[in-house]
Design a protein around this motif. Structure first.
Motif, PDB file in Angstrom:
ATOM      1  N   ARG A 122       0.884  -1.298  -0.198  1.00  0.00           N
ATOM      2  CA  ARG A 122       0.047  -0.155  -0.283  1.00  0.00           C
ATOM      3  C   ARG A 122       0.770   1.678  -0.025  1.00  0.00           C
ATOM      4  N   LEU A 123       1.551   1.170   0.295  1.00  0.00           N
ATOM      5  CA  LEU A 123       2.489   2.163   1.248  1.00  0.00           C
ATOM      6  C   LEU A 123       3.417   2.430  -0.669  1.00  0.00           C
ATOM      7  N   ALA A 124       3.799   1.674  -0.872  1.00  0.00           N
ATOM      8  CA  ALA A 124       5.012   1.875  -2.172  1.00  0.00           C
ATOM      9  C   ALA A 124       4.087   2.319  -3.169  1.00  0.00           C
ATOM     10  N   LYS A 125       3.094   2.097  -3.492  1.00  0.00           N
ATOM     11  CA  LYS A 125       1.771   2.346  -4.558  1.00  0.00           C
ATOM     12  C   LYS A 125       1.816   3.638  -4.157  1.00  0.00           C
ATOM     13  N   ARG A 126       1.901   4.114  -2.918  1.00  0.00           N
ATOM     14  CA  ARG A 126       1.330   5.986  -3.052  1.00  0.00           C
ATOM     15  C   ARG A 126       2.744   6.569  -2.902  1.00  0.00           C
TER      16      ARG A 126
END
Length: 276
Positions: free
Chosen positions: A58-62
């Motif tokens: 989730r954080l990597a996508k952001r």
């Protein structure tokens, strides 16, 4: 009366129970990358950052959306160009590089080897620029790489002119010269630093590296007349001529210092450092 299902009250100043703040986790993801791990799968990113895979994704996508990370067709993550764009604005590197590059080019043309420019970041030297000729010998130094203060030419200059407390901290630690695995004596290093301050030059001979090399480094002063960086050349030992290298490096370092607005000259280094 408080319901049993109600969330526990927040305590001012305490970290929320769900874990580290988002910014800390984002920095952990970025810290998972290094020179040997420039491309990571989700699993590798999770393991190296210590963040569960679902949260890491989730954080990597952001971060991909913002440009801090990029994701290839194979699903692997790499550092994004947006970070390079932001990092290029760092004042300790940007203005220094702009002034230094033309002079470094002159020195690279004369030596036909490697010319390095580094700044001190804590207890390490950070390489912010390297110019190398086509016929230069192979070296491990890379722009953005970190170098030890106790066993590199630029490191010795930066350490010699660092605050006394920085010097004492480095001298108090176990020091080993890599890749030779040689222990560096604090007594010998202290003498070396005194000589660097006196002469305004560091000479380092590495006879046992993959190829014997000589590094000659000099301090670069900023507008506040403090050492802002260190400039060095790396040449094969058999091609090293101290009578040429020392004056050449000192002259280029002085020219960069003038370009940065320094009033202090290399010739004043020994006088200003004698009381240390």
């Amino acid at each position: 009366m408080t319901s049993a299902s109600a969330p526990p009250p927040r305590i001012r100043g305490r970290r929320p129970p769900q874990g580290d703040p988002v910014v800390d986790r984002a920095l952990s993801l970025l810290s998972a990358f290094d020179a040997d791990h420039g491309s990571l799968s989700l699993g590798e990113l999770s393991r190296r950052s210590g963040i569960p895979a679902s949260s890491a994704l989730r954080l990597a996508k952001r971060m991909v959306a913002w440009g801090a990370l990029e994701r290839g067709e194979d699903g692997r993550f790499t550092i994004g160009l947006r970070l390079w764009e932001v990092a290029s604005l760092a004042p300790r590197g940007q203005g220094l590089r702009q002034v230094a590059m033309p002079f470094m080019g002159d020195l690279a043309q004369v030596t036909r080897q490697h010319v390095l420019l580094a700044v001190r970041d804590g207890y390490e030297a950070l390489l912010i620029e390297r110019l190398s000729s086509h016929q230069a010998m192979p070296v491990l130094y890379r722009v953005g790489g970190r170098l030890p203060l106790h066993s590199t030419g630029v490191g010795l200059v930066l350490l010699a002119f660092a605050e006394p407390e920085v010097q004492e901290e480095v001298l108090s630690r176990p020091m080993v010269r890599e890749p030779e695995k040689e222990i560096v004596s604090p007594v010998d290093l202290r003498r070396t630093l005194a000589r660097v301050r006196l002469e305004g030059l560091a000479h380092l001979h590495r006879p046992h590296a993959p190829r014997a090399i000589v590094s000659v480094a000099a301090p670069v002063f900023g507008a506040d007349d403090r050492v802002a960086a260190a400039l060095s050349v790396l040449v094969p030992s058999e091609d090293a001529d101290p009578r040429m290298l020392g004056p050449a490096v000192r002259t280029i370092a002085r020219a960069i210092s003038r370009g940065l607005g320094a009033r202090r000259s290399i010739g004043q280094v020994g006088d200003a450092s004698a009381g240390r």
